[in-house]
Design an enzyme around this catalytic site. Structure first.
Site, PDB file in Angstrom:
ATOM      1  N   GLU A  68       0.859  -1.189   0.000  1.00  0.00           N
ATOM      2  CA  GLU A  68       0.000   0.000   0.000  1.00  0.00           C
ATOM      3  C   GLU A  68       0.894   1.237   0.000  1.00  0.00           C
ATOM      4  O   GLU A  68       1.876   1.287   0.724  1.00  0.00           O
ATOM      5  CB  GLU A  68      -0.918  -0.020   1.231  1.00  0.00           C
ATOM      6  CG  GLU A  68      -1.693   1.243   1.490  1.00  0.00           C
ATOM      7  CD  GLU A  68      -2.543   1.710   0.304  1.00  0.00           C
ATOM      8  OE1 GLU A  68      -3.268   0.891  -0.280  1.00  0.00           O
ATOM      9  OE2 GLU A  68      -2.454   2.906  -0.035  1.00  0.00           O
ATOM     10  N   ASP A 117      -7.072   2.115  -8.433  1.00  0.00           N
ATOM     11  CA  ASP A 117      -7.436   3.477  -8.848  1.00  0.00           C
ATOM     12  C   ASP A 117      -7.609   3.533 -10.371  1.00  0.00           C
ATOM     13  O   ASP A 117      -6.756   3.039 -11.102  1.00  0.00           O
ATOM     14  CB  ASP A 117      -6.338   4.464  -8.433  1.00  0.00           C
ATOM     15  CG  ASP A 117      -6.178   4.533  -6.907  1.00  0.00           C
ATOM     16  OD1 ASP A 117      -7.031   3.970  -6.210  1.00  0.00           O
ATOM     17  OD2 ASP A 117      -5.208   5.132  -6.439  1.00  0.00           O
TER      18      ASP A 117
HETATM   19  N1  SAH Z   1      -7.910  -3.220  -2.298  1.00  0.00           N
HETATM   20  C1  SAH Z   1      -8.702  -2.441  -1.361  1.00  0.00           C
HETATM   21  C2  SAH Z   1      -8.493  -0.927  -1.544  1.00  0.00           C
HETATM   22  C3  SAH Z   1      -8.876  -0.408  -2.905  1.00  0.00           C
HETATM   23  S1  SAH Z   1      -8.525   1.336  -3.112  1.00  0.00           S
HETATM   24  C4  SAH Z   1     -10.163  -2.810  -1.494  1.00  0.00           C
HETATM   25  O1  SAH Z   1     -10.540  -3.405  -2.515  1.00  0.00           O
HETATM   26  O2  SAH Z   1     -10.940  -2.509  -0.590  1.00  0.00           O
HETATM   27  C5  SAH Z   1      -6.984   1.249  -3.977  1.00  0.00           C
HETATM   28  C6  SAH Z   1      -5.789   1.273  -3.025  1.00  0.00           C
HETATM   29  O3  SAH Z   1      -4.629   1.064  -3.797  1.00  0.00           O
HETATM   30  C7  SAH Z   1      -5.619   2.608  -2.307  1.00  0.00           C
HETATM   31  O4  SAH Z   1      -5.453   2.378  -0.925  1.00  0.00           O
HETATM   32  C8  SAH Z   1      -4.355   3.191  -2.940  1.00  0.00           C
HETATM   33  O5  SAH Z   1      -3.611   3.992  -2.050  1.00  0.00           O
HETATM   34  C9  SAH Z   1      -3.600   1.956  -3.360  1.00  0.00           C
HETATM   35  N2  SAH Z   1      -2.729   2.155  -4.516  1.00  0.00           N
HETATM   36  C10 SAH Z   1      -3.092   2.709  -5.687  1.00  0.00           C
HETATM   37  N3  SAH Z   1      -2.067   2.778  -6.527  1.00  0.00           N
HETATM   38  C11 SAH Z   1      -1.001   2.255  -5.885  1.00  0.00           C
HETATM   39  C12 SAH Z   1       0.356   2.058  -6.233  1.00  0.00           C
HETATM   40  N4  SAH Z   1       0.818   2.444  -7.417  1.00  0.00           N
HETATM   41  N5  SAH Z   1       1.168   1.485  -5.334  1.00  0.00           N
HETATM   42  C13 SAH Z   1       0.717   1.114  -4.123  1.00  0.00           C
HETATM   43  N6  SAH Z   1      -0.572   1.279  -3.728  1.00  0.00           N
HETATM   44  C14 SAH Z   1      -1.424   1.831  -4.591  1.00  0.00           C
END
Ligand code: SAH
Length: 212
Positions: A68, A117
């Site tokens: 994360e 995202d």
């Molecule tokens: N997987 C969880 C959260 C989804 S939100 C669920 O399904 O409930 C997407 C998460 O990915 C966010 O917390 C964001 O900070 C993280 N994230 C997005 N791009 C990222 C990256 N390049 N490296 C690490 N974390 C990332």
């Protein structure tokens, strides 16, 4: 009442035993971190970590790493793990672009992407976790017959993800455009925090499982 001495998330994370602090130093040696030869599965963008904690709890014979990038979000996962320690799960706070410096070729058994995202602007397509640029990185670290499992409620992101497969050398193993009505793909489904929120709003959940 005033609360005193509240450290920032970064300080609390730096002090946590559940976080791997110099992950590059363990590249090629993750077995030593876990003290076992069990397969290593990772979730990239784990958020508060409910999904990967549920997996780790129900599969003690598999080792898990949750990744994360945001400290404030990761902290919530750490707090949950402190309340319920699991010996087969560690977290890393990092940007996923660096993933090949943390895992050696073939070191990872499976990759989970959940509700990544969307980065809706075209010029940000490379930042999307199921983009071809990321698929090439996953190709480096994932063992030969390893798979990636991706779930989202974002139709545009899912379409994009499907279009990226062939150019990057991957193929579909399984796919659904309405996971919660697909009895076969739902069988072992573990809900994520976002999945619970979006499916309860009536959004269909898209899922693929891909391999090379
Ligand atoms: N997987 C969880 C959260 C989804 S939100 C669920 O399904 O409930 C997407 C998460 O990915 C966010 O917390 C964001 O900070 C993280 N994230 C997005 N791009 C990222 C990256 N390049 N490296 C690490 N974390 C990332």
């Amino acid at each position: 009442m005033r609360l005193r001495n509240i450290s920032g998330s970064r300080e609390l994370i730096a002090a946590s035993d559940y976080v791997i602090h110099e992950p590059q130093e363990h590249r090629g040696k993750w077995k030593e971190v876990f003290g076992s030869d069990n397969p290593i599965r990772i979730e990239i963008g784990m958020g508060k970590g409910r999904f990967i904690m549920d997996l780790a709890r129900s599969h003690p014979d598999i080792n898990y790493v949750g990744i994360e990038k945001y400290s404030s979000v990761l902290l919530r996962g750490i707090q949950k793990l402190e309340a319920e320690p699991l010996t087969n799960l560690y977290f890393i706070r990092m940007e996923a672009e660096e993933i090949t410096s943390v895992f050696a070729p073939g070191e990872v058994d499976r990759i989970y992407l959940n509700f990544s995202d969307p980065w809706p602007k075209d010029r940000h397509a490379k930042r999307r976790l199921p983009s071809r640029e990321f698929l090439h990185r996953y190709d480096e670290i994932l063992k030969k017959d390893g798979v990636i499992e991706f779930k989202t409620d974002n139709r545009e992101l899912f379409r994009f993800a499907l279009d990226e497969l062939e150019p990057a050398g991957w193929h579909l193993e399984q796919m659904t455009e309405d996971l919660h009505r697909d009895a076969e793909m739902m069988r072992d489904n573990v809900m994520t925090e976002y999945e619970e929120r979006f499916s309860s709003m009536g959004n269909p959940i898209y899922k693929y499982i891909i391999a090379r």
